[in-house]
Enzyme design. Structure first.
Site, mmCIF file in Angstrom:
data_model
loop_
_atom_site.group_PDB
_atom_site.id
_atom_site.type_symbol
_atom_site.label_atom_id
_atom_site.label_comp_id
_atom_site.label_asym_id
_atom_site.label_seq_id
_atom_site.Cartn_x
_atom_site.Cartn_y
_atom_site.Cartn_z
ATOM 1 N N ASN A 9 -3.959 -45.905 -0.356
ATOM 2 C CA ASN A 9 -3.409 -44.743 0.341
ATOM 3 C C ASN A 9 -4.205 -44.524 1.626
ATOM 4 O O ASN A 9 -5.373 -44.148 1.566
ATOM 5 C CB ASN A 9 -3.505 -43.509 -0.573
ATOM 6 C CG ASN A 9 -3.044 -42.239 0.107
ATOM 7 O OD1 ASN A 9 -2.342 -42.295 1.124
ATOM 8 N ND2 ASN A 9 -3.428 -41.096 -0.439
ATOM 9 N N LYS A 11 -3.643 -42.262 3.787
ATOM 10 C CA LYS A 11 -3.605 -40.836 4.139
ATOM 11 C C LYS A 11 -3.217 -40.667 5.622
ATOM 12 O O LYS A 11 -2.415 -41.439 6.109
ATOM 13 C CB LYS A 11 -4.955 -40.181 3.845
ATOM 14 C CG LYS A 11 -5.504 -40.507 2.465
ATOM 15 C CD LYS A 11 -6.705 -39.671 2.137
ATOM 16 C CE LYS A 11 -7.349 -40.163 0.852
ATOM 17 N NZ LYS A 11 -7.782 -39.117 -0.014
ATOM 18 N N HIS A 96 0.656 -35.848 -4.452
ATOM 19 C CA HIS A 96 -0.773 -36.076 -4.175
ATOM 20 C C HIS A 96 -1.475 -34.720 -4.080
ATOM 21 O O HIS A 96 -0.908 -33.759 -3.562
ATOM 22 C CB HIS A 96 -0.936 -36.866 -2.870
ATOM 23 C CG HIS A 96 -2.336 -37.372 -2.702
ATOM 24 N ND1 HIS A 96 -3.356 -36.562 -2.262
ATOM 25 C CD2 HIS A 96 -2.890 -38.585 -2.954
ATOM 26 C CE1 HIS A 96 -4.481 -37.272 -2.248
ATOM 27 N NE2 HIS A 96 -4.228 -38.500 -2.657
ATOM 28 N N GLU A 98 -3.622 -33.617 -2.159
ATOM 29 C CA GLU A 98 -3.745 -33.061 -0.801
ATOM 30 C C GLU A 98 -2.442 -32.371 -0.392
ATOM 31 O O GLU A 98 -2.455 -31.392 0.367
ATOM 32 C CB GLU A 98 -4.140 -34.177 0.179
ATOM 33 C CG GLU A 98 -5.608 -34.564 -0.024
ATOM 34 C CD GLU A 98 -5.954 -36.004 0.299
ATOM 35 O OE1 GLU A 98 -5.146 -36.687 0.948
ATOM 36 O OE2 GLU A 98 -7.053 -36.448 -0.103
ATOM 37 N N GLU A 168 -5.428 -38.760 -11.116
ATOM 38 C CA GLU A 168 -6.419 -38.548 -10.063
ATOM 39 C C GLU A 168 -7.050 -37.167 -10.232
ATOM 40 O O GLU A 168 -6.478 -36.167 -9.749
ATOM 41 C CB GLU A 168 -5.748 -38.606 -8.693
ATOM 42 C CG GLU A 168 -5.066 -39.919 -8.388
ATOM 43 C CD GLU A 168 -5.063 -40.186 -6.886
ATOM 44 O OE1 GLU A 168 -5.705 -41.146 -6.479
ATOM 45 O OE2 GLU A 168 -4.441 -39.408 -6.137
ATOM 46 N N GLY A 174 -12.155 -38.369 -2.794
ATOM 47 C CA GLY A 174 -12.944 -38.273 -1.569
ATOM 48 C C GLY A 174 -14.327 -37.673 -1.752
ATOM 49 O O GLY A 174 -14.999 -37.353 -0.773
ATOM 50 N N SER A 213 -12.204 -41.795 -5.579
ATOM 51 C CA SER A 213 -13.479 -42.411 -5.165
ATOM 52 C C SER A 213 -13.685 -43.825 -5.723
ATOM 53 O O SER A 213 -14.807 -44.211 -6.061
ATOM 54 C CB SER A 213 -14.669 -41.517 -5.552
ATOM 55 O OG SER A 213 -14.612 -40.318 -4.798
HETATM 56 C C1 PEP Z 1 -6.455 -40.745 -2.881
HETATM 57 O O1 PEP Z 1 -6.161 -40.688 -1.684
HETATM 58 O O2 PEP Z 1 -5.603 -40.524 -3.738
HETATM 59 C C2 PEP Z 1 -7.820 -41.076 -3.277
HETATM 60 C C3 PEP Z 1 -8.050 -41.361 -4.530
HETATM 61 O O3 PEP Z 1 -8.759 -41.057 -2.294
HETATM 62 P P1 PEP Z 1 -10.278 -41.587 -2.403
HETATM 63 O O4 PEP Z 1 -10.223 -42.992 -2.974
HETATM 64 O O5 PEP Z 1 -10.783 -41.552 -1.024
HETATM 65 O O6 PEP Z 1 -11.005 -40.680 -3.336
#
Ligand code: PEP
Length: 261
Positions: A9, A11, A96, A98, A168, A174, A213
């Site tokens: 992703n 983003k 997601h 975010e 997630e 992040g 992460s």
């Molecule tokens: C994500 O964008 O869903 C994500 C898991 O980001 P990151 O790997 O940066 O934590």
């Protein structure tokens, strides 16, 4: 054996330069190595078609990060599932954290998105997971259950047929923090059993990933979690060296499980 799936992703990151400097080398890597997984790279809308043209003769698949609930009409600024289909995009991230946080998307709206994605013949990558506060209150499973229930309520007993769920935990995205492997396994096993009990579908018809992460240091341990069918990688997917290391490790680990079955 079920094929593993890796989702990257990007983003709100990307540029024509990044397509050339990161996407192209990834596509070259995937074409010259067996990674024992499907690789989907989810990009901002404006880069979907240029990216599709870059990878069209490779094994990389381009996905979207969002979609509107309407098929067409007076909804300025939105992108429909029909439009994604029109430019050969088949996978869409929805829900997601975010988008839940910054765009106030709730379970009901996300279920509507899930519905239009499925009805349009696309494959949703549904993100679910608990916040840090929920986590501290031991509510991870309850939150995942509620997020799943809203979709089953709207779409019925075949809702999760041919879909991907990314577990997630919001606090892991992040942040550099990841749950223990045991915790990921416990929640992903719960999600799988819950869905299979509620749905009239085959176990092989949906996939569960872990996201939050994931990086080149923890990917090996995460790959060893038997309950997951792959990973969703955010920030680390933008760093070419890191992401190629992740793909190399994934390929080695998934080859082992592939050969052992
Ligand atoms: C994500 O964008 O869903 C994500 C898991 O980001 P990151 O790997 O940066 O934590």
């Amino acid at each position: 054996m079920k094929k593993k799936i890796i989702v990257a992703n990007w983003k709100l990151n990307g540029s024509i330069a990044l397509l050339n400097d990161v996407l192209k080398p990834i596509a070259n890597f995937v074409n010259s190595h067996e990674i024992y997984s499907k690789l989907i790279i989810a990009l901002p809308f404006v880069y979907l078609y240029p990216a599709y043209n870059i990878v069209m003769d490779t094994k990389v698949i381009i996905g979207a990060q969002n979609v509107d609930i309407h098929p067409y009409g007076a909804f300025t600024g939105e992108i429909s599932a029909n439009m994604l289909n029109d430019i050969h995009i088949k996978f869409v991230i929805i829900g997601h954290s975010e988008r839940r946080l910054y765009h106030k998307e709730n379970n009901q709206l996300i279920a509507e998105k899930f519905k239009i994605v499925k009805n349009s013949g696309l494959i949703p990558i549904l993100c679910i997971g608990e916040t840090e506060k929920d986590h501290s209150l031991f509510m991870a499973k309850k939150i995942c259950r509620e997020q799943i229930d809203e979709i089953i309520h709207l779409l019925g007993e075949k809702a999760f047929n041919n879909t991907i769920i990314a577990y997630e935990p919001v606090w892991a995205i992040g942040s550099g923090k990841t749950p223990s492997s045991n915790f990921i396994k416990e929640v992903c096993d719960f999600i799988k059993v819950y869905i299979l009990n509620k749905q009239n579908i085959n176990e092989n018809s949906f996939f569960i990933q872990y996201g939050g992460s994931v990086n080149e240091k923890n990917i090996q341990e995460i790959c060893n979690i038997s309950s997951i069918d792959g990973v969703l990688v955010g920030s680390a997917s933008l760093l070419l060296d890191c992401f190629l290391k992740i793909l190399t490790i994934v390929s080695k680990e998934y080859q082992k499980s592939f050969l052992n079955c």
